[in-house]
Design an enzyme around this catalytic site. Structure first.
Site, PDB file in Angstrom:
ATOM      1  N   PRO A 182       0.611  -1.888  -8.531  1.00  0.00           N
ATOM      2  CA  PRO A 182      -0.507  -2.361  -7.894  1.00  0.00           C
ATOM      3  C   PRO A 182      -0.234  -3.023  -6.558  1.00  0.00           C
ATOM      4  O   PRO A 182       0.742  -3.619  -6.404  1.00  0.00           O
ATOM      5  CB  PRO A 182      -1.205  -3.400  -9.034  1.00  0.00           C
TER       6      PRO A 182
ATOM      7  N   GLN B 268       7.571  -5.305   3.219  1.00  0.00           N
ATOM      8  CA  GLN B 268       7.420  -6.832   2.474  1.00  0.00           C
ATOM      9  C   GLN B 268       7.595  -6.400   1.168  1.00  0.00           C
ATOM     10  O   GLN B 268       7.552  -7.267   0.014  1.00  0.00           O
ATOM     11  CB  GLN B 268       6.010  -6.935   2.726  1.00  0.00           C
TER      12      GLN B 268
ATOM     13  N   HIS C  99      10.615  -9.809   2.223  1.00  0.00           N
ATOM     14  CA  HIS C  99      10.334 -10.631   0.903  1.00  0.00           C
ATOM     15  C   HIS C  99      11.323 -10.604   0.112  1.00  0.00           C
ATOM     16  O   HIS C  99      11.161 -11.158  -1.278  1.00  0.00           O
ATOM     17  CB  HIS C  99       8.982 -10.350   0.673  1.00  0.00           C
TER      18      HIS C  99
ATOM     19  N   ARG D 124      -5.987   1.790   4.205  1.00  0.00           N
ATOM     20  CA  ARG D 124      -7.127   1.802   3.921  1.00  0.00           C
ATOM     21  C   ARG D 124      -8.282   1.423   4.754  1.00  0.00           C
ATOM     22  O   ARG D 124      -9.384   1.990   5.135  1.00  0.00           O
ATOM     23  CB  ARG D 124      -7.460   1.271   2.475  1.00  0.00           C
ATOM     24  N   ASP D 125      -7.956   0.051   5.459  1.00  0.00           N
ATOM     25  CA  ASP D 125      -8.904  -0.405   6.376  1.00  0.00           C
ATOM     26  C   ASP D 125      -8.120  -1.166   7.297  1.00  0.00           C
ATOM     27  O   ASP D 125      -6.859  -1.045   7.676  1.00  0.00           O
ATOM     28  CB  ASP D 125      -9.628  -1.422   5.641  1.00  0.00           C
TER      29      ASP D 125
ATOM     30  N   CYS E 144      22.916 -24.570  -9.072  1.00  0.00           N
ATOM     31  CA  CYS E 144      24.206 -24.456  -8.395  1.00  0.00           C
ATOM     32  C   CYS E 144      24.316 -23.455  -7.201  1.00  0.00           C
ATOM     33  O   CYS E 144      25.348 -23.361  -6.368  1.00  0.00           O
ATOM     34  CB  CYS E 144      25.545 -24.182  -9.418  1.00  0.00           C
TER      35      CYS E 144
ATOM     36  N   CYS F  12      21.989 -19.422 -15.736  1.00  0.00           N
ATOM     37  CA  CYS F  12      23.358 -19.365 -15.061  1.00  0.00           C
ATOM     38  C   CYS F  12      24.659 -19.353 -15.721  1.00  0.00           C
ATOM     39  O   CYS F  12      24.548 -20.314 -16.831  1.00  0.00           O
ATOM     40  CB  CYS F  12      23.418 -20.310 -13.928  1.00  0.00           C
TER      41      CYS F  12
ATOM     42  N   GLY G   1       0.822  -1.095   0.024  1.00  0.00           N
ATOM     43  CA  GLY G   1      -0.077   0.140   0.143  1.00  0.00           C
ATOM     44  C   GLY G   1       0.749   1.227   0.070  1.00  0.00           C
ATOM     45  O   GLY G   1       0.388   2.270  -0.439  1.00  0.00           O
ATOM     46  N   ILE G   2       2.000   1.227   0.494  1.00  0.00           N
ATOM     47  CA  ILE G   2       2.935   2.379   0.175  1.00  0.00           C
ATOM     48  C   ILE G   2       3.373   2.645  -1.135  1.00  0.00           C
ATOM     49  O   ILE G   2       3.979   3.681  -1.239  1.00  0.00           O
ATOM     50  CB  ILE G   2       4.014   2.548   1.128  1.00  0.00           C
ATOM     51  N   SER G   3       3.404   1.678  -1.857  1.00  0.00           N
ATOM     52  CA  SER G   3       3.716   2.003  -3.422  1.00  0.00           C
ATOM     53  C   SER G   3       2.616   2.059  -4.314  1.00  0.00           C
ATOM     54  O   SER G   3       2.992   2.149  -5.648  1.00  0.00           O
ATOM     55  CB  SER G   3       4.603   0.549  -3.528  1.00  0.00           C
TER      56      SER G   3
HETATM   57  P1  OAD Z   1      -1.575  -6.487   0.100  1.00  0.00           P
HETATM   58  O1  OAD Z   1      -2.251  -6.458  -1.081  1.00  0.00           O
HETATM   59  O2  OAD Z   1      -2.144  -7.751   0.898  1.00  0.00           O
HETATM   60  O3  OAD Z   1      -2.121  -5.172   1.247  1.00  0.00           O
HETATM   61  C1  OAD Z   1      -2.119  -3.911   0.854  1.00  0.00           C
HETATM   62  C2  OAD Z   1      -2.807  -3.023   1.995  1.00  0.00           C
HETATM   63  O4  OAD Z   1      -2.537  -1.924   1.487  1.00  0.00           O
HETATM   64  C3  OAD Z   1      -4.546  -3.248   1.846  1.00  0.00           C
HETATM   65  O5  OAD Z   1      -4.983  -3.344   3.233  1.00  0.00           O
HETATM   66  C4  OAD Z   1      -4.832  -2.052   1.126  1.00  0.00           C
HETATM   67  O6  OAD Z   1      -6.255  -1.864   1.473  1.00  0.00           O
HETATM   68  C5  OAD Z   1      -3.747  -1.127   1.443  1.00  0.00           C
HETATM   69  N1  OAD Z   1      -3.669  -0.199   0.514  1.00  0.00           N
HETATM   70  C6  OAD Z   1      -3.364  -0.359  -0.777  1.00  0.00           C
HETATM   71  N2  OAD Z   1      -3.143   1.027  -1.436  1.00  0.00           N
HETATM   72  C7  OAD Z   1      -3.531   1.997  -0.739  1.00  0.00           C
HETATM   73  C8  OAD Z   1      -3.688   3.329  -0.454  1.00  0.00           C
HETATM   74  N3  OAD Z   1      -3.497   4.085  -1.648  1.00  0.00           N
HETATM   75  N4  OAD Z   1      -3.989   3.854   0.596  1.00  0.00           N
HETATM   76  C9  OAD Z   1      -4.308   3.266   1.546  1.00  0.00           C
HETATM   77  N5  OAD Z   1      -4.181   1.911   1.731  1.00  0.00           N
HETATM   78  C10 OAD Z   1      -3.789   1.277   0.614  1.00  0.00           C
HETATM   79  O7  OAD Z   1       0.011  -6.252   0.344  1.00  0.00           O
HETATM   80  P2  OAD Z   1       0.913  -6.634   1.432  1.00  0.00           P
HETATM   81  O8  OAD Z   1       0.631  -6.604   2.700  1.00  0.00           O
HETATM   82  O9  OAD Z   1       2.236  -6.015   1.083  1.00  0.00           O
HETATM   83  O10 OAD Z   1       4.783 -11.375  -1.125  1.00  0.00           O
HETATM   84  O11 OAD Z   1       1.160  -8.168   1.070  1.00  0.00           O
HETATM   85  C11 OAD Z   1       2.127  -9.301   1.656  1.00  0.00           C
HETATM   86  C12 OAD Z   1       2.716  -9.945   0.779  1.00  0.00           C
HETATM   87  O12 OAD Z   1       1.837 -10.787   0.178  1.00  0.00           O
HETATM   88  C13 OAD Z   1       3.582  -9.459  -0.124  1.00  0.00           C
HETATM   89  O13 OAD Z   1       4.930  -9.096   0.102  1.00  0.00           O
HETATM   90  C14 OAD Z   1       3.781 -10.457  -1.406  1.00  0.00           C
HETATM   91  C15 OAD Z   1       2.295 -11.110  -1.296  1.00  0.00           C
HETATM   92  O14 OAD Z   1       2.236 -12.458  -1.369  1.00  0.00           O
HETATM   93  C16 OAD Z   1       5.858 -11.379  -1.826  1.00  0.00           C
HETATM   94  O15 OAD Z   1       6.148 -10.534  -2.663  1.00  0.00           O
HETATM   95  C17 OAD Z   1       6.807 -12.421  -1.731  1.00  0.00           C
HETATM   96 ZN    ZN Z   2      24.324 -22.500 -11.649  1.00  0.00          ZN
END
Ligand code: OAD
Ligand code: ZN
Length: 263
Positions: A13, A86, A106, A203-204, A117, A138, A5-7
């Protein structure tokens, strides 16, 4: 603690938001079910979907936004003990938070490992392949090289365990833009002392903020950038934020468009 959500304000997305999240947009990646993109068993059969995502997220495509720069300002002020993220987009590094302050729980595209290897390579070595939709190989054994992103079932990076002791020593915990649905990361929110305020900007309501609130928890619900802005205003750091962002813009003139989106 930070998540996707910070990105989203940078145009990347998140995973679980219905509609816009990556897990609702599988056609684009051609995967049978959401988690397949981060599953080793699936990757060995068909690494293409993961590399489609890798191409998108490879460092250079996106710019940090206001939320990243707020974390950078915390660091500049000597207030950031550690940033546990994450995210695999690397935008914390681009925002100028030094690697020793970061735990990329992550993993990262900055390094990659041969699946056969186990030799390690800089992620940069495979940029050309990834951009040309080629599965990187590789140069020693021709095995498929996988960027050091943590897949389901894989162990988290050593740094995650090394710095976990930060949590009981922190005197404030910020939880920004994460659903807190993935373990073991999610449980860290419970690892700060019970006297320590936990501030959710999201958001929530998520994780313990939804089911086990403490008396000193604070939730700033709504858009992440709006929530961070509010904190910045309360702290009276507006001017410092503007100066920081202006300086960064000058360093990266081509990144202006993204900065304007979220600033
Ligand atoms: P999620 O997609 O599970 O959660 C993102 C959260 O940010 C949700 O609660 C959204 O409502 C909130 N959000 C998104 N945009 C927002 C905005 N502009 N303002 C306010 N809130 C917002 O993402 P993560 O918690 O990061 O694993 O997911 C955890 C892991 O699940 C990830 O690291 C990924 C995935 O499997 C790997 O990449 C290996
Ligand atoms: Zn290799």
């Amino acid at each position: 603690m930070a998540g996707a959500g910070i990105s989203t304000p940078s145009g990347i997305p998140d995973f679980r938001t219905p509609g816009s999240g990556l897990y609702s947009n599988l056609e684009q990646y051609n995967i049978p079910y959401p988690e397949a993109i981060f599953e080793l068993a699936y990757f060995f059969v068909n690494p293409k979907p993961f590399f489609t995502l890798a191409k998108e997220l490879y460092p250079g495509n996106y710019r940090p936004n206001y939320a990243h720069y707020f974390l950078r300002l915390l660091h500049d002020k000597g207030l950031l003990l550690r940033l546990y993220t994450q995210n695999i987009d690397g935008l914390e590094r681009v925002a100028g938070i030094p690697p020793d302050k970061l735990v990329e729980a992550h993993g990262t595209f900055a390094t990659a490992t041969c699946t056969v290897c186990r030799r390690k390579f800089p992620g940069e070595d495979f940029r050309e392949d990834v951009m040309a939709d080629k599965v990187p190989q590789c140069r020693v054994c021709t095995g498929v090289v996988k960027p050091d992103i943590v897949f389901f079932g894989e162990e988290l990076p050593q740094r995650f365990f090394l710095h976990v002791t930060d949590f009981p020593t922190a005197d404030l915990l910020l939880v920004i833009g994460t659903s807190l649905e993935v373990e073991p990361f999610a449980s860290l929110a419970g690892a700060v002392r019970s006297s320590v305020p936990r501030v959710l900007i999201n958001r929530d309501l998520v994780g313990p903020f939804a089911w086990q609130q403490r008396y000193n928890d604070v939730a700033q619900l709504g858009d992440v950038v709006a929530g961070v802005r509010k904190v910045v205003e309360l702290l009276d750091w507006n001017e410092e934020m503007q100066t920081l962002i202006q300086n960064e813009k000058e360093k990266h003139p081509l990144g202006d468009a993204f900065l304007f989106v979220a600033v």
